[in-house]
Write an enzyme that holds these catalytic residues in place. Structure first.
Site, mmCIF file in Angstrom:
data_model
loop_
_atom_site.group_PDB
_atom_site.id
_atom_site.type_symbol
_atom_site.label_atom_id
_atom_site.label_comp_id
_atom_site.label_asym_id
_atom_site.label_seq_id
_atom_site.Cartn_x
_atom_site.Cartn_y
_atom_site.Cartn_z
ATOM 1 N N ASP A 1 -25.995 -8.467 42.223
ATOM 2 C CA ASP A 1 -24.871 -7.691 41.708
ATOM 3 C C ASP A 1 -24.731 -7.968 40.219
ATOM 4 O O ASP A 1 -24.676 -9.125 39.795
ATOM 5 C CB ASP A 1 -23.596 -8.088 42.451
ATOM 6 C CG ASP A 1 -22.340 -7.424 41.900
ATOM 7 O OD1 ASP A 1 -22.465 -6.424 41.168
ATOM 8 O OD2 ASP A 1 -21.235 -7.910 42.210
ATOM 9 N N SER B 1 -14.669 -4.812 43.577
ATOM 10 C CA SER B 1 -15.152 -4.237 42.324
ATOM 11 C C SER B 1 -13.991 -4.069 41.333
ATOM 12 O O SER B 1 -13.276 -5.026 41.051
ATOM 13 C CB SER B 1 -15.870 -2.907 42.605
ATOM 14 O OG SER B 1 -16.547 -2.435 41.473
ATOM 15 N N HIS C 1 -23.913 -5.087 45.066
ATOM 16 C CA HIS C 1 -22.616 -4.512 44.725
ATOM 17 C C HIS C 1 -22.308 -3.313 45.620
ATOM 18 O O HIS C 1 -23.121 -2.396 45.755
ATOM 19 C CB HIS C 1 -22.590 -4.072 43.259
ATOM 20 C CG HIS C 1 -21.212 -3.802 42.760
ATOM 21 N ND1 HIS C 1 -20.370 -4.797 42.306
ATOM 22 C CD2 HIS C 1 -20.488 -2.659 42.681
ATOM 23 C CE1 HIS C 1 -19.224 -4.282 41.950
ATOM 24 N NE2 HIS C 1 -19.260 -2.979 42.175
#
Length: 407
Positions: free
Chosen positions: A347, A193, A377
């Site tokens: 995501d 991320s 995600h």
């Protein structure tokens, strides 16, 4: 007096129940759980717990008790860490920056690969504790020395403080590889991320540092790589899919970059940047760079509206390559090392990975790409969550280990 106490207790119980019911009910009206995830009920329950923490965090923030990020970090750091007997874990600091060092317990004279790991969480969540299991497994399975960096976070520390902390810690590590038994020819930066975005920024910053060992590879796990366009196909398709939905992104995004959240609608319309900027970066960000198969699931091209000058003045930080490494110039990107990219179908940041993959390949940088068709995600962080474990997380870890062993 006891009557008043009972009244307050009853009111507190009713309020808490109301908050819980509101969060649960909103799940069924707002949140979309794709059947392809494989365990939709499990994901719904996980997101419900997460959303409950976010809601209580926002309540505490409104009451000025603590910020939402501080509350969630407090809760997710409560469980005790589980230590693998085959991994030696050492806590120390590079200057003021806390780090965790993971080393295989089996002694050997051979130098090992070194992995510098930057955790994700949008600058708001995540910590050395939440990613302890990931780093421990990486260390053991790949027979590598892993350094996890505990950078400073919201609400006190905004962009670019987390990046500076990670860069400083990485330079410290590169200067002390001998002390940790690390092969200077096999140092990898890795992150998920926001941490994935930090990993490639660190790579870009160090390409012109002949005084330091050259980074051998970068591993980017559903990385955040650009903040210009929030109407990519994946953002449109996954805006209501956990764990990174639109509402949470709209909290982290302005908080981390330190501008007003009131520009949310302007950003959605693409009016935060002038036409010349969109035209300049279209060659790298345009939807034509994304394979057609990723645009079939509910994507509608939205042309940017005329620029809102006031918004542009405040939001132009998104053009900083430390914030959007995807738009770094060719002479920098072309020097980057071999790259492993992991993307997830469900995501909002999926297309950042696809766009960066194309940029790297166009410039001759070797890329290994793993796309998780059932991934979402944040799925990697479920690897040690027992009931909330998703098989996809183990496939990601195995892909990383295979890549590292091949270096």
């Amino acid at each position: 007096m006891w009557v008043l106490a009972l009244i307050f207790l009853a009111a507190d119980c009713v309020f808490s129940l109301g908050v819980t019911l509101w969060v649960i009910c909103s799940q069924f009206f707002i949140v979309h759980i794709p059947a392809a995830v494989g365990h939709p009920v499990k994901l719904r329950v996980l997101h419900c717990i997460f959303q409950l923490l976010v809601t209580w965090g926002m309540i505490f923030e409104k009451l000025r008790i603590c910020s939402m990020p501080q509350f969630i970090r407090f809760v997710h750091d409560l469980p005790p860490l589980k230590y693998d007997p085959d991994v030696v874990v050492t806590d120390f600091r590079f200057g003021t920056i806390p780090v965790k060092l993971y080393q295989p317990k089996a002694s050997t004279c051979a130098l090992k690969p070194g992995i510098v790991y930057y955790h994700g969480g949008g600058g708001a969540l995540g910590s050395l504790k939440t990613h302890h299991g990931i780093c421990s497994r990486l260390c053991k399975e790949s027979d590598s020395v892993v350094l996890a960096v505990g950078y400073r976070q919201l609400p006190k520390h905004k962009f670019p403080v987390p990046i500076r902390d990670c860069l400083v810690a990485t330079i410290h590590f590169l200067k002390s590889l001998d002390a940790h038994g690390v092969d200077p020819a096999r140092v990898v930066v890795c992150g998920d991320s926001l941490g994935g975005g930090i990993a490639t920024v660190v790579c870009q910053k160090l390409v012109d540092r002949p005084d330091l060992p050259r980074i051998r590879a970068q591993i980017l796990i559903y990385a955040s790589l650009q903040a210009l366009d929030l109407q990519t196909p994946s953002f449109q398709q996954s805006r209501n899919i956990p764990l990174l939905n639109w509402s949470f992104a709209c909290y982290c995004f302005p908080q981390y970059l330190d501008f007003s959240s009131s520009w949310q609608e302007v950003i959605m319309k693409g009016a935060h940047l002038p036409a010349k900027v969109w035209e300049k970066y279209r060659k790298w960000l345009g939807p034509e760079n994304i394979p057609e198969r990723f645009k079939k699931r509910g994507y509608r091209p939205i042309p940017p509206e005329p620029v809102n000058e006031a918004a542009y003045l405040e939001v132009s930080v998104v053009l900083d390559v430390m914030c959007s490494p995807l738009i770094a110039e060719d002479d920098v990107v072309s020097q980057l090392p071999e790259t492993c990219i992991v993307s997830c179908e469900y995501d909002a940041l999926r297309d950042d990975s696809l766009l960066y993959k194309k940029r790297l390949e166009d410039l001759g940088v070797p890329v290994t790409w793993h796309h998780m068709k059932d991934g979402f995600h944040g799925v990697l962080t479920t690897i040690d969550m027992s009931f909330f474990h998703f098989p996809c997380s183990m496939r990601i870890l195995n892909a990383l280990v295979h890549f590292i062993k091949g270096l």
